[in-house]
Design a protein around this motif. Structure first.
Motif, PDB file in Angstrom:
ATOM      1  N   HIS A 167       1.635  -1.278  -9.082  1.00 48.61           N
ATOM      2  CA  HIS A 167       0.952  -0.681  -7.928  1.00 48.61           C
ATOM      3  C   HIS A 167       1.776   0.421  -7.282  1.00 48.61           C
ATOM      4  N   LEU A 168       3.016   0.115  -6.926  1.00 54.49           N
ATOM      5  CA  LEU A 168       3.826   1.102  -6.205  1.00 54.49           C
ATOM      6  C   LEU A 168       4.122   2.318  -7.086  1.00 54.49           C
ATOM      7  N   TRP A 169       4.304   2.059  -8.365  1.00 50.41           N
ATOM      8  CA  TRP A 169       4.503   3.159  -9.316  1.00 50.41           C
ATOM      9  C   TRP A 169       3.293   4.094  -9.310  1.00 50.41           C
ATOM     10  N   SER A 170       2.115   3.486  -9.208  1.00 50.74           N
ATOM     11  CA  SER A 170       0.873   4.256  -9.361  1.00 50.74           C
ATOM     12  C   SER A 170       0.406   4.933  -8.079  1.00 50.74           C
ATOM     13  N   HIS A 171       0.804   4.404  -6.910  1.00 47.47           N
ATOM     14  CA  HIS A 171       0.244   4.899  -5.653  1.00 47.47           C
ATOM     15  C   HIS A 171       0.311   6.414  -5.523  1.00 47.47           C
ATOM     16  N   CYS A 172       1.415   6.992  -5.965  1.00 53.83           N
ATOM     17  CA  CYS A 172       1.615   8.420  -5.733  1.00 53.83           C
ATOM     18  C   CYS A 172       1.501   9.207  -7.040  1.00 53.83           C
ATOM     19  N   GLY A 173       0.772   8.642  -7.981  1.00 56.20           N
ATOM     20  CA  GLY A 173       0.458   9.425  -9.175  1.00 56.20           C
ATOM     21  C   GLY A 173       1.209   9.059 -10.439  1.00 56.20           C
TER      22      GLY A 173
ATOM     23  N   SER B 133     -17.688   3.902 -17.525  1.00 55.92           N
ATOM     24  CA  SER B 133     -16.451   4.165 -16.804  1.00 55.92           C
ATOM     25  C   SER B 133     -16.021   2.894 -16.074  1.00 55.92           C
ATOM     26  N   VAL B 134     -14.743   2.613 -16.166  1.00 53.40           N
ATOM     27  CA  VAL B 134     -14.259   1.399 -15.516  1.00 53.40           C
ATOM     28  C   VAL B 134     -14.425   1.490 -14.007  1.00 53.40           C
ATOM     29  N   GLU B 135     -14.287   2.729 -13.461  1.00 54.50           N
ATOM     30  CA  GLU B 135     -14.448   2.877 -12.009  1.00 54.50           C
ATOM     31  C   GLU B 135     -15.887   2.576 -11.590  1.00 54.50           C
ATOM     32  N   HIS B 136     -16.845   2.982 -12.412  1.00 49.51           N
ATOM     33  CA  HIS B 136     -18.245   2.693 -12.085  1.00 49.51           C
ATOM     34  C   HIS B 136     -18.544   1.203 -12.243  1.00 49.51           C
ATOM     35  N   THR B 137     -18.036   0.637 -13.329  1.00 53.10           N
ATOM     36  CA  THR B 137     -18.280  -0.785 -13.572  1.00 53.10           C
ATOM     37  C   THR B 137     -17.725  -1.624 -12.432  1.00 53.10           C
ATOM     38  N   LYS B 138     -16.554  -1.203 -11.979  1.00 53.99           N
ATOM     39  CA  LYS B 138     -15.905  -1.909 -10.893  1.00 53.99           C
ATOM     40  C   LYS B 138     -16.800  -1.932  -9.656  1.00 53.99           C
ATOM     41  N   ARG B 139     -17.376  -0.783  -9.338  1.00 58.02           N
ATOM     42  CA  ARG B 139     -18.218  -0.720  -8.144  1.00 58.02           C
ATOM     43  C   ARG B 139     -19.552  -1.430  -8.353  1.00 58.02           C
TER      44      ARG B 139
ATOM     45  N   THR C  24     -18.591  -5.173  -8.540  1.00 56.31           N
ATOM     46  CA  THR C  24     -17.637  -5.518  -7.487  1.00 56.31           C
ATOM     47  C   THR C  24     -16.381  -6.190  -8.032  1.00 56.31           C
ATOM     48  N   LEU C  25     -16.149  -6.041  -9.326  1.00 60.16           N
ATOM     49  CA  LEU C  25     -14.929  -6.587  -9.927  1.00 60.16           C
ATOM     50  C   LEU C  25     -13.701  -5.925  -9.311  1.00 60.16           C
ATOM     51  N   GLY C  26     -12.791  -6.725  -8.826  1.00 59.44           N
ATOM     52  CA  GLY C  26     -11.537  -6.183  -8.309  1.00 59.44           C
ATOM     53  C   GLY C  26     -11.663  -5.536  -6.956  1.00 59.44           C
ATOM     54  N   MET C  27     -12.812  -5.713  -6.295  1.00 56.16           N
ATOM     55  CA  MET C  27     -13.000  -5.040  -5.008  1.00 56.16           C
ATOM     56  C   MET C  27     -12.844  -5.984  -3.828  1.00 56.16           C
ATOM     57  N   ALA C  28     -12.380  -7.193  -4.081  1.00 56.31           N
ATOM     58  CA  ALA C  28     -12.146  -8.127  -2.993  1.00 56.31           C
ATOM     59  C   ALA C  28     -10.780  -7.848  -2.370  1.00 56.31           C
ATOM     60  N   THR C  29     -10.393  -8.672  -1.427  1.00 60.19           N
ATOM     61  CA  THR C  29      -9.161  -8.378  -0.690  1.00 60.19           C
ATOM     62  C   THR C  29      -7.910  -8.539  -1.558  1.00 60.19           C
ATOM     63  N   ASP C  30      -8.036  -9.161  -2.717  1.00 59.32           N
ATOM     64  CA  ASP C  30      -6.867  -9.235  -3.612  1.00 59.32           C
ATOM     65  C   ASP C  30      -6.790  -7.993  -4.492  1.00 59.32           C
ATOM     66  N   GLN C  31      -7.754  -7.101  -4.354  1.00 58.56           N
ATOM     67  CA  GLN C  31      -7.805  -5.853  -5.116  1.00 58.56           C
ATOM     68  C   GLN C  31      -7.634  -6.068  -6.609  1.00 58.56           C
TER      69      GLN C  31
ATOM     70  N   GLY D 204      -9.541   3.008 -19.981  1.00 61.38           N
ATOM     71  CA  GLY D 204      -8.762   3.420 -18.807  1.00 61.38           C
ATOM     72  C   GLY D 204      -8.515   2.279 -17.856  1.00 61.38           C
ATOM     73  N   THR D 205      -7.851   2.605 -16.781  1.00 58.59           N
ATOM     74  CA  THR D 205      -7.603   1.573 -15.796  1.00 58.59           C
ATOM     75  C   THR D 205      -8.011   2.104 -14.433  1.00 58.59           C
ATOM     76  N   THR D 206      -8.174   1.224 -13.482  1.00 55.05           N
ATOM     77  CA  THR D 206      -8.588   1.665 -12.162  1.00 55.05           C
ATOM     78  C   THR D 206      -7.389   2.200 -11.393  1.00 55.05           C
ATOM     79  N   THR D 207      -7.672   2.883 -10.314  1.00 58.36           N
ATOM     80  CA  THR D 207      -6.614   3.484  -9.504  1.00 58.36           C
ATOM     81  C   THR D 207      -6.075   2.448  -8.520  1.00 58.36           C
TER      82      THR D 207
END
Ligand SMILES: [Zn+2]
Lengths: 107, 1012, 192
Positions: free
Chosen positions: B420-426, B554-560, B563-570, B594-597
């Protein structure tokens, strides 16, 4: 959260000490200027993806304006320099070229 | 049965028993417990219900990745929902409640949803509620609103304190496991400032739990030694309970310190938000274990294998008497060993790999534990907790399973580095196929101001270089990676480091992991509907497969959509498994899908920590004039003006504000009014080029002003729009004092400096903002001169010595003062400025001396009414950023002789010179009423949208106490040519007000009073 | 003569550090070419302090010169001496393009003193307050939460802060909160 070196007071200024002022090196057009020139001065901005010259004021520090050359995508800072210039100085252009060999200074 | 063991527990203190309440029931625990470990020790396996189907849910993890055990904690002003039981330290008196159920955790009405789960498929939000429309309003929404959400919203104000802390360091190391400690030990030798932060209360991370051996001793002992060594180093700062929450541009890192969550009574701030600037960041954030997707994997009692180990070793809690271990890798065998070590039964290990594990598997076998190879779990029995598992072949469809009784299932689907921290800023990721995980790509780190990488991953968080993937996530690899990371970071910062001691590590030979994304492999829809990916949001394998079927690539679309991975545990547990299922459904490789952001914060942080000191009295700076206390003590009814507080009026007795304003206006016009005008901007402009400069700033020719005289002026933006106005006083040949509006002082000063620094830098002009140096009091009314003359002193305020629009300096009753004879009310008026530190005393003196002349203070509203009666414009009322001075009939204040001034070119544009622009007029209602503010006048005909044409609008409107009728100003089409015409202003209440166009100067048009 | 009243009535608070408002400090803002002899002389003559370099502050107690920007100095003087000093400076600056103004009333001054003074400031200001980085002789203009401030080290464990007079109450409340006795961070070397 940017840090920019203020060339006026020599401090590394946290973004929260700064105020942004938009694109740098605009030429002011006043009365007598053509509509096209005035439009360009007042409204048209390059908004480039990549190297950008911009105005910053060290608002909570020395109060002075300065200019920065910065990449709008990576936020890499190529340098900061005095606001009292009409074009990026050679050392700034060189610093950009060193990092972005294909970049051409806007004319 | 989940129980506390008689012995052990490296983190608990059995000599310090504590008591807490869960859903009202008193329970025992020990200091050092988390709420989760204490609940498990009390056999509370089920702790909540899921979001969508309200299925019973138990504790799955032992750290921040926990998806289920979210509780309401505390009460009253210390109540907070959605607190993770696994990361909340237990203290005596703690109160916790489970969430998302009604009427009780055990009997929940919403659980009916699971019977209808076929009707609530992926994307149910988007599908179900669209049609029929009324059903949304009357059926779905009320039901969803009642059952949705997790915890309750707090009702009381927060009783705790929160603060920020700015911290600067050369190297920030996030994560206090063995990798972080080793990185710190290495980096510290460089002499650079090193900061090591750890989110939990304990150093060492997983290694001590896993029984690692470093330098011939148990990892716990090595950790203690490392911490002691670091504590003696002056260039090292160590901090526990401080989580790296987010990494941002240019080395900015947010740290979230839970200062007193574990000791709420000790008066410390609850949370402290660290605003860290690090030149380099090392993320030693470890890894998170993945669940396995088998049918029934969400039943309470099914846990991560590592968590079962954590509870046993750290807290002496065994989540089950009989624990079945299910795995696709060697690591879970450690759990079996840990359980056997503490005397618990492991009836079976279900290993999906046909060839099984390595050295650890051998050790387990030596303990007589039965190992099923190439096996899978085809189902879990039990209603609200595990009673048994069905074992089948991994390659099959799950038919003919063997049933084994157990009360806990420990699962391991492999590990995912915490990136996570590695990815936050790109920072970019790369797929490590042998270990089936995304890991940081060291070639594509987040980059800083110099364009170079500023984050380096270390230890397990770095993953394993592909060429060494065979070694797995070993302790040796962890320490080597940490050492190398610290060395390279120091070199990047221009320091050399000595050959850091690489500790010796006992290595264990392991067998490779098998990527297993669902089990059994051939499970049909009936089974796949019971395989949970996201426990908190109730997303199942079948949901993701359905999404793929419906075209979500797209994994980002599937996620939305799902709602996979969109709970408070991200999605800390679900992202990779969901991605793998999606890629399989799309028949693509995982890295191609791919992976989500990852976005900050790593885990939720409190809003109050973000606010820090910005609440209560220090929510915003409140600016007070030197006379503020007098106003407060004398009935001031406040009005915010920027950050200033100004009296709107002063309430006498039971007066309403309207009555007070009327009284103040009448008294000022009849006798004497005093206004605190200290907030007015006062900017000095001085230099050989000052004349040139003020001529550019103002629309009129200010340079012709004589010393000792004042002139009203307008300032415009380069767009030509009116931006500020005020009176300029010429001090001497090279010096002007420019008054600005109260809200405009800082803005106009900055505007002046902008032009001087960036455009006309060769002009010799200095400016200074003197706004706060002087208290300023407007002394207004027929008796103004009398009261000033009574004060006495060298300052001659006579008509001859100080005529209208003049100024003079001198002494008034012993005060250093300047008097400006300017009027914003139409009355005889002086503005007196004195040094701010003497302002309150001078005000007192005026009030006292003015008593015999009927002096009364007046506020901003009386000021506004009087200026409107006089037809003076007000910045912000008559102007709104689209109005030019010409619109306001202020042509007299625009020089025709000057070649240039700011805004002149813009005012020559065709639209600005258009005769159709609305012009300022006065408006007088036909019935004496007050026009609604902002009302529009309508004219004949309609526009393209069929709306009535608008021909004007009200810009300010008041009841005039002087004229006893409604007066207003407005901008009207061809206004100045339409004197006497009557306009119609339809109100929002359906009534229409009629008003006549008149001259805007309602009061004393000849100016006899102000010139008196 | 009217009395010069403090902006926040000399408020004081004792916590992690002692916070107190100081009496009105004489201040002159001097803008000019800092390399020019008259400007330097005007500043040094009235204070007896040396000319500071960029970002510096020279002098002690009530008499000092602080570098504010490339063309601005802040001159600190005992409160009663400002008018006299301004007259002397005007004489020295005759013919020079410069601007000298009394700013004594425009600002409030606070002192934060005690071993934890650094961390009290570090809770509010985006400034590296490590003793090895920020020490005596340095003038720091920055922000404290939402307002502009400037501060310098005035003693072994003491810092002076100035802010605009109108927000003195806000700054005092900020400092009071940051100096809450139970809010110790404890990360700076207390011996420094
Ligand atoms: Zn600066």
């Amino acid at each position: 959260m940017l840090i920019l070196d203020c060339p006026c007071c020599g401090r590394a200024a946290d973004e929260t000490e700064l105020e942004g002022g938009g694109e740098a090196h605009l030429t002011r057009f006043g009365p007598g200027a053509s509509d096209d020139d005035f439009e360009r001065y007042l409204f048209l901005r390059g908004n480039p993806k990549g190297v950008h010259f911009e105005r910053w004021r060290h608002a909570y520090g020395c109060g002075k304006w300065f200019l920065a050359a910065r990449c709008t995508t990576t936020l890499e800072v190529f340098g900061t320099y005095a606001a009292q210039t009409t074009a990026p100085p050679p050392e700034i252009v060189a610093a950009i070229k060193a990092r972005r060999p294909n970049w051409e200074a806007p004319v | 049965m989940s129980t506390r063991l008689d012995h052990g527990g490296r983190l608990i203190d059995r000599d310090r028993p504590v008591t807490f309440r869960f859903n009202g029931k008193k329970m025992p625990g020990f200091a050092g417990d988390t709420v989760a470990s204490a609940l498990l020790a009390n056999d509370r396996v089920m702790v909540g219900r899921s979001f969508k189907y309200h299925r019973p849910r138990g504790i799955v993890a032992a750290g921040p990745e926990e998806p289920n055990a979210l509780l309401n904690m505390g009460r009253g002003p210390r109540f907070e929902p959605n607190q993770r039981a696994t990361t909340t330290e237990l203290f005596d008196g703690l109160e916790a409640e489970s969430q998302n159920h009604w009427p009780s955790l055990e009997y929940d009405v919403g659980a009916i949803n699971q019977l209808a789960s076929r009707l609530l498929p992926a994307g149910f939000y988007y599908k179900t509620f669209i049609h029929p429309r009324p059903a949304w309003k009357h059926v779905f929404e009320p039901v969803i609103r009642n059952s949705a959400g997790l915890g309750k919203a707090p009702k009381d104000g927060d009783a705790d304190r929160y603060e920020h802390f700015y911290w600067f360091t050369d190297i920030l190391i996030v994560g206090g496991g063995i990798a972080g400690l080793q990185a710190a030990l290495t980096a510290a030798t460089s002499g650079l400032r090193v900061t090591l932060i750890e989110q939990t209360a304990h150093w060492g991370g997983r290694a001590p739990v896993d029984g690692a051996e470093i330098d011939g001793e148990w990892a716990d002992e090595w950790v203690q030694g490392a911490v002691q060594a670091l504590e003696t180093m002056p260039n090292v700062t160590l901090r526990t309970r401080l989580m790296g929450a987010g990494v941002y541009d240019h080395g900015y890192v947010l740290g979230y310190e839970r200062v007193s969550d574990h000791s709420p009574a000790d008066d410390q701030p609850r949370h402290r938000l660290w605003k860290i600037r690090a030149r380099q960041v090392i993320t030693a954030t470890g890894a998170i274990e993945r669940p396995l997707s088998f049918p029934g994997n969400d039943l309470p009692g099914v846990m991560l294998a590592s968590a079962v180990r954590d509870y046993a070793v750290n807290f002496a809690v065994s989540p089950g008497q009989r624990t079945v271990v299910v795995t696709n890798n060697d690591d879970a065998y450690l759990t079996a060993l840990a359980l056997v070590d503490v005397g618990q039964t492991v009836p079976a290990i279900v290993d999906a790999r046909p060839a099984g594990g390595g050295e650890l598997a051998q050790e387990v076998a030596n303990h007589g534990v039965e190992v099923h190879l190439g096996a899978a779990i085809a189902g879990v029995t039990g209603r609200s907790r595990v009673e048994g598992v069905k074992i089948t072949a991994q390659t099959g469809t799950g038919t003919d399973p063997t049933e084994i009784a157990c009360d806990c299932v420990a699962m391991s689907g492999g590990w995912s580095p915490v990136v996570h921290l590695w990815s936050h800023c790109g920072g970019k990721l790369t797929w490590n196929a042998p270990l089936a995980m995304f890991q940081p790509d060291p070639e594509r780190p987040p980059t800083g101001a110099d364009g170079q990488g500023f984050v380096t991953a270390a230890g397990v968080a770095a993953g394993v270089p592909i060429e060494r993937a065979g070694e797995g996530l070993s302790n040796f690899q962890t320490l080597r990676s940490a050492t190398e990371a610290a060395q390279s970071v120091c070199v990047r910062l221009g320091r050399s480091v000595g050959d850091a001691a690489m500790p010796a590590v006992r290595e264990v030979e392991t067998a490779p992991l098998a990527p297993v994304w669902i089990m059994p492999d051939g499970a049909d829809i009936r089974l796949r509907e019971k395989m949970w990916l996201d426990f908190q949001n109730d997303v199942k394998v079948s949901d993701v497969q359905l999404a793929a079927q419906e075209g979500f690539e797209s994994v980002e679309h599937t996620k939305r959509y799902t709602t996979l991975g969109m709970a408070t545990d991200q999605g800390k547990l679900s992202n990779i498994n969901g991605l793998a299922v999606l890629s399989k459904a799309l028949d693509a490789e995982i890295p191609q899908v791919g992976t989500t952001t990852f976005r900050p914060p790593y885990t939720p942080i409190s809003m109050a920590a973000i606010a820090g000191e910005a609440r209560g009295k220090t929510f915003q700076p409140l600016r007070r004039t030197p006379m503020h206390d007098w106003h407060a003590a004398n009935g001031a009814h406040w009005e915010p003006v920027g950050h200033w507080r100004r009296p709107y009026c002063y309430l006498h007795g039971s007066e309403t504000p309207e009555q007070a304003v009327a009284r103040e206006v009448r008294n000022t016009r009849a006798n004497l009014g005093l206004l605190d005008a200290s907030t007015l901007g006062k900017i000095v402009v001085k230099g050989p080029d000052a004349c040139r400069f003020v001529d550019m700033l103002y629309t009129n020719k200010m340079s012709t002003l004589k010393p000792g005289r004042c002139r009203y002026g307008l300032m415009c933006s380069e767009n030509g729009f009116l931006s500020d106005d005020g009176v300029v006083a010429r001090i001497d040949a090279q010096t002007f004092l420019c008054h600005t509006t109260s809200g405009g002082a800082d803005r106009i000063h900055a505007w002046m400096e902008d032009w001087l620094q960036c455009e006309w830098w060769d002009w010799q002009v200095y400016t200074a903002n003197l706004t706060e140096q002087y208290a300023q009091i407007a002394v207004v009314g027929p008796n103004a001169r009398k009261v000033l003359e009574k004060l006495g002193g060298s300052l001659d305020v006579s008509r001859e010595a100080l005529p209208f629009m003049g100024w003079a300096a001198g002494r008034l009753a012993g005060f250093d003062a300047r008097a400006y004879r300017i009027s914003f009310s139409g009355e005889l008026s002086y503005e007196i400025s004195v040094p701010a530190a003497t302002g309150a005393e001078f005000w007192d003196l005026l009030i006292e001396a003015g008593e015999e002349f009927g002096a009364m203070p007046y506020g901003t509203e009386a000021l506004h009414v009087m200026r409107a009666e006089k037809g003076f414009i007000m910045i912000g009322d008559e102007t709104d950023g689209t109005v030019i001075p010409q619109d306001l009939g202020l042509d007299w204040a625009i020089s025709k002789k000057k070649d240039d001034y700011l805004g002149k070119r813009a005012q020559e544009r065709s639209h600005m010179t258009d005769p159709e622009r609305w012009k300022l007029v006065g408006l007088e209602t036909m019935d004496g009423s007050v026009l609604p503010d902002g009302a529009y006048a309508v004219g004949a005909g309609t526009n393209a949208n069929g709306q009535r044409n608008m021909v004007g609008r009200v810009t300010s409107t008041y009841h005039s106490p002087t004229l006893d009728k409604g007066i207003a100003m407005g901008l009207v089409l061809h206004g100045s040519d339409r004197m006497g015409e009557v306009l119609e202003f339809p109100g929002t209440d359906g009534k229409t007000t009629r008003a006549r166009i008149v001259d805007p100067v309602f009061y004393d048009p000849a100016g006899e009073k102000q010139n008196a | 003569m009217p009395e010069a009243r403090m902006a926040w009535n000399g408020a004081a608070f004792d916590g992690l550090a002692q916070v107190r408002e100081l009496p009105v400090q004489g201040m002159i803002s001097l803008r000019g070419d800092l390399a020019s002899a008259p400007v330097q002389n005007a500043a040094t003559e009235v204070t007896g302090a040396a000319m500071p370099g960029p970002r510096g502050v020279e002098g002690a107690g009530d008499s000092a010169i602080a570098w504010m920007s490339p063309d601005e100095l802040l001159i600190l003087l005992p409160h009663g001496t400002v008018q006299d000093a301004l007259a002397r400076m005007d004489a020295v600056l005759a013919g020079e393009h410069a601007l000298a103004l009394d700013m004594s009333d425009a600002r409030a001054v606070f002192e934060v003193e005690g071993p934890a003074a650094r961390e009290v400031l570090a809770k509010l200001c985006p400034v590296d307050l490590d003793p090895a980085v920020f020490g005596p002789g340095e003038m720091r203009r920055t922000r404290a939460a939402q307002i502009a401030v400037a501060f310098w080290q005035s003693g072994p464990h003491a810092f002076r802060l100035i802010c605009f007079r109108s927000v003195a109450g806000y700054l005092f409340d900020l400092l009071k909160g940051a100096a809450h006795p139970a809010a110790r961070v404890g990360v700076f070397d207390p011996s420094a």
